[in-house]
Motif scaffolding. Structure first.
Motif, PDB file in Angstrom:
ATOM      1  N   LEU A   1     -14.785  -1.620  95.120  1.00 20.28           N
ATOM      2  CA  LEU A   1     -14.300  -2.592  96.092  1.00 20.28           C
ATOM      3  C   LEU A   1     -15.287  -2.790  97.233  1.00 20.28           C
ATOM      4  N   PHE A   2     -15.942  -1.687  97.642  1.00 28.14           N
ATOM      5  CA  PHE A   2     -16.868  -1.740  98.777  1.00 28.14           C
ATOM      6  C   PHE A   2     -18.311  -1.552  98.337  1.00 28.14           C
ATOM      7  N   LYS A   3     -18.630  -2.054  97.134  1.00 22.78           N
ATOM      8  CA  LYS A   3     -19.971  -1.826  96.593  1.00 22.78           C
ATOM      9  C   LYS A   3     -21.052  -2.542  97.393  1.00 22.78           C
ATOM     10  N   HIS A   4     -20.674  -3.605  98.145  1.00 18.86           N
ATOM     11  CA  HIS A   4     -21.664  -4.334  98.925  1.00 18.86           C
ATOM     12  C   HIS A   4     -21.757  -3.809 100.363  1.00 18.86           C
ATOM     13  N   GLU A   5     -20.998  -2.755 100.669  1.00 18.67           N
ATOM     14  CA  GLU A   5     -21.010  -2.177 102.017  1.00 18.67           C
ATOM     15  C   GLU A   5     -21.687  -0.813 101.997  1.00 18.67           C
ATOM     16  N   THR A   6     -21.936  -0.257 103.180  1.00 17.63           N
ATOM     17  CA  THR A   6     -22.471   1.102 103.295  1.00 17.63           C
ATOM     18  C   THR A   6     -21.304   2.070 103.318  1.00 17.63           C
ATOM     19  N   VAL A   7     -21.116   2.808 102.225  1.00 18.75           N
ATOM     20  CA  VAL A   7     -19.966   3.698 102.074  1.00 18.75           C
ATOM     21  C   VAL A   7     -20.378   5.139 102.363  1.00 18.75           C
ATOM     22  N   GLU A   8     -19.618   5.809 103.255  1.00 24.33           N
ATOM     23  CA  GLU A   8     -19.830   7.225 103.570  1.00 24.33           C
ATOM     24  C   GLU A   8     -18.663   8.027 103.016  1.00 24.33           C
ATOM     25  N   LEU A   9     -18.953   8.920 102.062  1.00 18.02           N
ATOM     26  CA  LEU A   9     -17.929   9.783 101.483  1.00 18.02           C
ATOM     27  C   LEU A   9     -18.015  11.172 102.097  1.00 18.02           C
ATOM     28  N   CYS A  10     -16.846  11.769 102.368  1.00 17.88           N
ATOM     29  CA  CYS A  10     -16.854  13.150 102.828  1.00 17.88           C
ATOM     30  C   CYS A  10     -17.260  14.047 101.667  1.00 17.88           C
TER      31      CYS A  10
END
Length: 378
Positions: free
Chosen positions: A58-67
């Motif tokens: 869903l957020f592949k075009h955003e900068t995603v930060e995973l814990c």
């Protein structure tokens, strides 16, 4: 590109923190079981490997930060299912797209088509991040296309283009010719083109003060050009003696001639005297490059706003208006077809539905009523 933070929460929930953005929020609202925490100002969804994969897509075009906990879950999901790791995604995507582009070059596809198909396949590869392309079946392709329709709400033209791109991928690259055949194409929308009235054309061009923009928009309307054809014109393509413009390798790789208006020629001469271009008729900011299509679109949009034209029109509407106004002026449809470069007369016939040539002669029955004085009040 927005920054999206995803972290493990309490009670089997995942916390999603996003900046205020209508598009991002609408994506979250499409998730089943989502909840808004007003106090903490974040969203939560039930935690699962499938949900995590869905969030990453869903957020592949955003900068995603995973814990760290969720990152470990994502890695284990990839490894346990024998799927491709994220680190391998870029390499796999790049290799497939390169192979795809080379094959399209050999088939003689235009740069615009290659770019469009490349984008469609990149989106599909991203969707299939946790699976090998060679293991993807018809069911997975159908799910992807349904996601385009139901979640992303793209146009039928975009879905149709995606099917064409996927067909090329599976037939020419992956060697699965029968896999796409059972997938139906969406019914085409039969939308009529928006056209300017002559008064709107006068108002529009009256707001264009830049001599270069004025010359190129004059030529687009007066010759019925596509914006991509206009920006790629060379100086030698304009035959001032014969009042003709030569269009090289237009849509379908077809050359053609179209007319050069006297008014457009005068605007062009003024432009040439001031700018003195060397190679491209309308050079761009970068040395050796022609003006970009976006620059022309921006000039058009500014003029349309100043002219207070409320219609949903684009630069391409000038081409539609050219054909419609010729038809209304009595020009034979066969000549209009040739000037536009249409292969089929059926494509050109659409302008008969927006022309006032014949419809304008029809009188409404309301206009035949002489007086309403005899009407009784209720």
């Amino acid at each position: 590109m927005a920054r999206v933070k995803i972290e493990a929460g309490k009670f089997g929930r995942v916390i999603i923190r996003v900046p205020y953005n209508i598009e991002l929020i609408s994506k979250i609202k499409s998730l089943e079981g989502r909840e808004w925490n007003a106090e903490g100002k974040y969203w939560t969804v039930p935690i699962s490997k499938n949900m995590l994969n869905l969030l990453l897509r869903l957020f592949k075009h955003e900068t995603v930060e995973l814990c760290p906990k969720l990152q470990a879950m994502a890695d284990s999901a990839v490894n346990s299912e024998g799927c491709v790791k994220k680190a391998d995604y870029g390499e796999r995507c790049e290799k497939t797209l390169e192979e795809l582009d080379n094959e399209m070059k050999l088939c003689g596809y235009s740069p615009k088509t290659r770019k469009a198909y490349g984008w469609q396949i990149k989106e599909f590869i991203s969707y299939c991040l946790d699976n090998s392309l060679r293991r993807v079946g018809e069911g997975e392709v159908r799910k992807y296309l349904l996601q385009m329709v139901n979640e992303r709400r793209v146009s039928t033209a975009c879905v149709d283009q995606a099917i064409s791109a996927l067909k090329f991928l599976f037939v020419r690259i992956l060697g699965h010719p029968g896999m796409i055949l059972a997938i139906p194409r969406p019914r085409k929308e039969h939308r009529l083109p928006q056209v300017f009235s002559r008064q709107e054309i006068i108002r529009l061009f009256g707001e264009i003060k830049n001599i270069k923009h004025r010359a190129i928009l004059f030529i687009i309307y007066s010759a019925g050009l596509r914006v991509g054809e206009a920006v790629r014109l060379r100086i030698e393509d304009v035959d001032t003696d014969r009042k003709m413009i030569y269009i090289r390798k237009a849509k379908g790789k077809k050359d053609r001639y179209t007319i050069l208006s006297q008014v457009a020629l005068e605007a062009l001469r003024l432009y040439l005297e001031l700018y003195r271009p060397e190679r491209w008729l309308f050079p761009g900011v970068q040395s050796g490059r022609h003006i970009t299509e976006r620059s022309v679109q921006k000039a058009f949009e500014d003029a349309r706003a100043k002219a207070e034209i409320k219609k949903d029109v684009t630069v391409h509407s000038l081409r539609h208006s050219f054909a419609t106004h010729l038809l209304e002026g009595g020009t034979d449809l066969r000549y209009i077809q040739e000037l536009l470069g249409h292969s089929s007369s059926k494509t050109t016939e659409i302008y008969t539905h927006v022309s006032r040539k014949d419809l304008g002669k029809i009188q409404s029955p309301l206009d035949r009523i002489n007086s309403f004085d005899d009407c009784e009040e209720d």
